[in-house]
Scaffold this motif. Structure first.
Motif, PDB file in Angstrom:
ATOM      1  N   LEU A  20       0.843  -1.188   0.000  1.00  0.00           N
ATOM      2  CA  LEU A  20       0.000   0.000   0.000  1.00  0.00           C
ATOM      3  C   LEU A  20       0.883   1.244   0.000  1.00  0.00           C
ATOM      4  CD1 LEU A  20      -2.687  -0.969   2.665  1.00  0.00           C
ATOM      5  CD2 LEU A  20      -2.612  -1.533   0.228  1.00  0.00           C
ATOM      6  N   SER A  21       0.386   2.279  -0.677  1.00  0.00           N
ATOM      7  CA  SER A  21       1.055   3.575  -0.688  1.00  0.00           C
ATOM      8  C   SER A  21       0.075   4.653  -0.262  1.00  0.00           C
ATOM      9  CB  SER A  21       1.576   3.911  -2.093  1.00  0.00           C
ATOM     10  OG  SER A  21       2.492   2.949  -2.557  1.00  0.00           O
ATOM     11  N   CYS A  22       0.587   5.675   0.358  1.00  0.00           N
ATOM     12  CA  CYS A  22      -0.227   6.827   0.754  1.00  0.00           C
ATOM     13  C   CYS A  22       0.607   8.081   0.498  1.00  0.00           C
ATOM     14  CB  CYS A  22      -0.620   6.727   2.217  1.00  0.00           C
ATOM     15  SG  CYS A  22      -1.386   8.224   2.881  1.00  0.00           S
ATOM     16  N   THR A  23       0.118   8.902  -0.404  1.00  0.00           N
ATOM     17  CA  THR A  23       0.818  10.142  -0.744  1.00  0.00           C
ATOM     18  C   THR A  23       0.073  11.331  -0.163  1.00  0.00           C
ATOM     19  OG1 THR A  23       1.710   9.166  -2.759  1.00  0.00           O
ATOM     20  CG2 THR A  23       1.692  11.573  -2.615  1.00  0.00           C
ATOM     21  N   ALA A  24       0.814  12.176   0.507  1.00  0.00           N
ATOM     22  CA  ALA A  24       0.232  13.328   1.190  1.00  0.00           C
ATOM     23  C   ALA A  24       0.520  14.616   0.423  1.00  0.00           C
ATOM     24  CB  ALA A  24       0.793  13.437   2.602  1.00  0.00           C
ATOM     25  N   ILE A  27       0.553  19.305   3.499  1.00  0.00           N
ATOM     26  CA  ILE A  27       1.207  19.303   4.810  1.00  0.00           C
ATOM     27  C   ILE A  27       2.717  19.240   4.619  1.00  0.00           C
ATOM     28  CG2 ILE A  27      -0.706  18.214   6.056  1.00  0.00           C
ATOM     29  CD1 ILE A  27       0.868  15.575   5.945  1.00  0.00           C
ATOM     30  N   THR A  28       3.452  19.638   5.646  1.00  0.00           N
ATOM     31  CA  THR A  28       4.908  19.459   5.636  1.00  0.00           C
ATOM     32  C   THR A  28       5.158  18.036   6.118  1.00  0.00           C
ATOM     33  OG1 THR A  28       5.187  21.805   6.131  1.00  0.00           O
ATOM     34  CG2 THR A  28       7.107  20.375   6.432  1.00  0.00           C
ATOM     35  N   PHE A  29       5.235  17.148   5.180  1.00  0.00           N
ATOM     36  CA  PHE A  29       5.184  15.709   5.466  1.00  0.00           C
ATOM     37  C   PHE A  29       6.239  15.297   6.484  1.00  0.00           C
ATOM     38  CE2 PHE A  29       3.888  11.484   4.453  1.00  0.00           C
ATOM     39  CZ  PHE A  29       5.027  10.701   4.459  1.00  0.00           C
ATOM     40  N   ARG A  30       7.430  15.806   6.394  1.00  0.00           N
ATOM     41  CA  ARG A  30       8.526  15.339   7.244  1.00  0.00           C
ATOM     42  C   ARG A  30       8.278  15.656   8.721  1.00  0.00           C
ATOM     43  NH1 ARG A  30      10.260  20.045   4.886  1.00  0.00           N
ATOM     44  NH2 ARG A  30      11.092  21.661   6.269  1.00  0.00           N
ATOM     45  N   ARG A  31       7.323  16.519   9.021  1.00  0.00           N
ATOM     46  CA  ARG A  31       7.022  16.877  10.407  1.00  0.00           C
ATOM     47  C   ARG A  31       5.949  15.990  11.030  1.00  0.00           C
ATOM     48  NH1 ARG A  31       6.831  23.526   9.927  1.00  0.00           N
ATOM     49  NH2 ARG A  31       9.027  23.811   9.375  1.00  0.00           N
ATOM     50  N   TYR A  32       5.389  15.084  10.238  1.00  0.00           N
ATOM     51  CA  TYR A  32       4.257  14.281  10.699  1.00  0.00           C
ATOM     52  C   TYR A  32       4.643  12.834  10.942  1.00  0.00           C
ATOM     53  CZ  TYR A  32       0.896  17.982   9.829  1.00  0.00           C
ATOM     54  OH  TYR A  32       0.186  19.153   9.891  1.00  0.00           O
ATOM     55  N   PHE A  33       4.151  12.282  12.055  1.00  0.00           N
ATOM     56  CA  PHE A  33       4.202  10.833  12.183  1.00  0.00           C
ATOM     57  C   PHE A  33       3.028  10.269  11.387  1.00  0.00           C
ATOM     58  CE2 PHE A  33       0.781  10.554  15.331  1.00  0.00           C
ATOM     59  CZ  PHE A  33       0.868  11.744  16.027  1.00  0.00           C
ATOM     60  N   MET A  34       3.203   9.077  10.867  1.00  0.00           N
ATOM     61  CA  MET A  34       2.242   8.488   9.953  1.00  0.00           C
ATOM     62  C   MET A  34       1.822   7.109  10.442  1.00  0.00           C
ATOM     63  SD  MET A  34       1.954  10.805   7.616  1.00  0.00           S
ATOM     64  CE  MET A  34       0.997   9.898   6.392  1.00  0.00           C
ATOM     65  N   GLY A  35       0.591   6.762  10.136  1.00  0.00           N
ATOM     66  CA  GLY A  35       0.100   5.458  10.552  1.00  0.00           C
ATOM     67  C   GLY A  35      -0.779   4.808   9.508  1.00  0.00           C
ATOM     68  N   TRP A  36      -0.816   3.503   9.570  1.00  0.00           N
ATOM     69  CA  TRP A  36      -1.774   2.708   8.811  1.00  0.00           C
ATOM     70  C   TRP A  36      -2.736   2.058   9.802  1.00  0.00           C
ATOM     71  CZ3 TRP A  36      -2.550   2.733   3.711  1.00  0.00           C
ATOM     72  CH2 TRP A  36      -1.515   3.178   2.877  1.00  0.00           C
ATOM     73  N   PHE A  37      -3.992   2.256   9.564  1.00  0.00           N
ATOM     74  CA  PHE A  37      -5.052   1.685  10.373  1.00  0.00           C
ATOM     75  C   PHE A  37      -5.938   0.849   9.466  1.00  0.00           C
ATOM     76  CE2 PHE A  37      -4.488   4.120  14.308  1.00  0.00           C
ATOM     77  CZ  PHE A  37      -3.604   5.091  13.873  1.00  0.00           C
ATOM     78  N   ARG A  38      -6.747  -0.011  10.070  1.00  0.00           N
ATOM     79  CA  ARG A  38      -7.642  -0.832   9.247  1.00  0.00           C
ATOM     80  C   ARG A  38      -8.965  -1.050   9.970  1.00  0.00           C
ATOM     81  NH1 ARG A  38      -4.591  -6.749   9.384  1.00  0.00           N
ATOM     82  NH2 ARG A  38      -5.003  -7.236  11.602  1.00  0.00           N
ATOM     83  N   ASP A  74      10.298  10.671   2.560  1.00  0.00           N
ATOM     84  CA  ASP A  74       9.937  12.076   2.697  1.00  0.00           C
ATOM     85  C   ASP A  74      10.116  12.854   1.400  1.00  0.00           C
ATOM     86  OD1 ASP A  74      10.998  12.611   6.189  1.00  0.00           O
ATOM     87  OD2 ASP A  74       9.339  11.482   5.280  1.00  0.00           O
ATOM     88  N   ALA A  75      11.007  12.405   0.543  1.00  0.00           N
ATOM     89  CA  ALA A  75      11.200  13.080  -0.738  1.00  0.00           C
ATOM     90  C   ALA A  75       9.972  12.947  -1.634  1.00  0.00           C
ATOM     91  CB  ALA A  75      12.426  12.516  -1.447  1.00  0.00           C
ATOM     92  N   LYS A  76       9.201  11.880  -1.394  1.00  0.00           N
ATOM     93  CA  LYS A  76       7.998  11.636  -2.198  1.00  0.00           C
ATOM     94  C   LYS A  76       6.713  11.887  -1.417  1.00  0.00           C
ATOM     95  CE  LYS A  76      10.194   8.169  -5.145  1.00  0.00           C
ATOM     96  NZ  LYS A  76      10.140   6.776  -5.669  1.00  0.00           N
ATOM     97  N   ASN A  77       6.857  12.356  -0.170  1.00  0.00           N
ATOM     98  CA  ASN A  77       5.679  12.598   0.687  1.00  0.00           C
ATOM     99  C   ASN A  77       4.799  11.351   0.768  1.00  0.00           C
ATOM    100  OD1 ASN A  77       6.589  15.187   1.000  1.00  0.00           O
ATOM    101  ND2 ASN A  77       4.815  16.188   0.106  1.00  0.00           N
ATOM    102  N   THR A  78       5.433  10.207   0.882  1.00  0.00           N
ATOM    103  CA  THR A  78       4.703   8.950   0.788  1.00  0.00           C
ATOM    104  C   THR A  78       5.084   7.998   1.925  1.00  0.00           C
ATOM    105  OG1 THR A  78       4.507   9.145  -1.617  1.00  0.00           O
ATOM    106  CG2 THR A  78       4.231   6.941  -0.687  1.00  0.00           C
TER     107      THR A  78
END
Length: 124
Positions: A20-24, A27-38, A74-78
């Motif tokens: 799975l991929s998620c592109t943002a 937002i300033t992506f590098r400042r965010y923690f990211m999660g996958w939920f289901r 972070d370079a791809k905001n993904t």
């Protein structure tokens, strides 16, 4: 406008793999923690895997540990979720989410932005 767009879901036989991929954006992506939920039909949303804002820490739910891997570019905001050895009980809609209050969190309430979700179906 903030957008999180998931992709990569689909139908796969038990034992198979998906990424799975998620592109943002917005937002300033590098400042965010990211999660996958289901969320499976009839069940509450649960966390599967999360990664800290700098990628240095990851947490996994016991049900996916050893099979799923979360990573970020972070370079791809993904953010990615590599899912191996899939089981029928992994069938769910998978959501990515972004949060900024902490370094990392597995709590739904700590996330500020959510994607629309992508369906993952594992056949037995």
């Amino acid at each position: 406008q903030v957008q999180l767009v998931e992709s990569g879901g689909g139908l796969v036989p038990a034992g198979g793999s998906l990424r799975l991929s998620c592109t943002a954006s917005g937002i300033t992506f590098r400042r965010y923690f990211m999660g996958w939920f289901r969320q499976a039909p009839g069940k509450e949303r649960e966390y599967a895997a999360v990664v800290s804002w700098n990628g240095g820490r990851t947490y996994y739910a016991d049900s996916v540990k050893g099979r799923f891997t979360i990573s970020r570019d972070d370079a791809k905001n993904t953010v990615y979720l590599q899912m191996n050895s899939l089981k029928p009980e992994d069938t769910a809609v998978y959501y990515c989410a972004a949060g900024a209050t902490y370094d990392i969190s597995s709590r739904i309430r700590d996330y500020d932005y959510w994607g629309q979700g992508t369906q993952v179906t594992v056949s037995s």
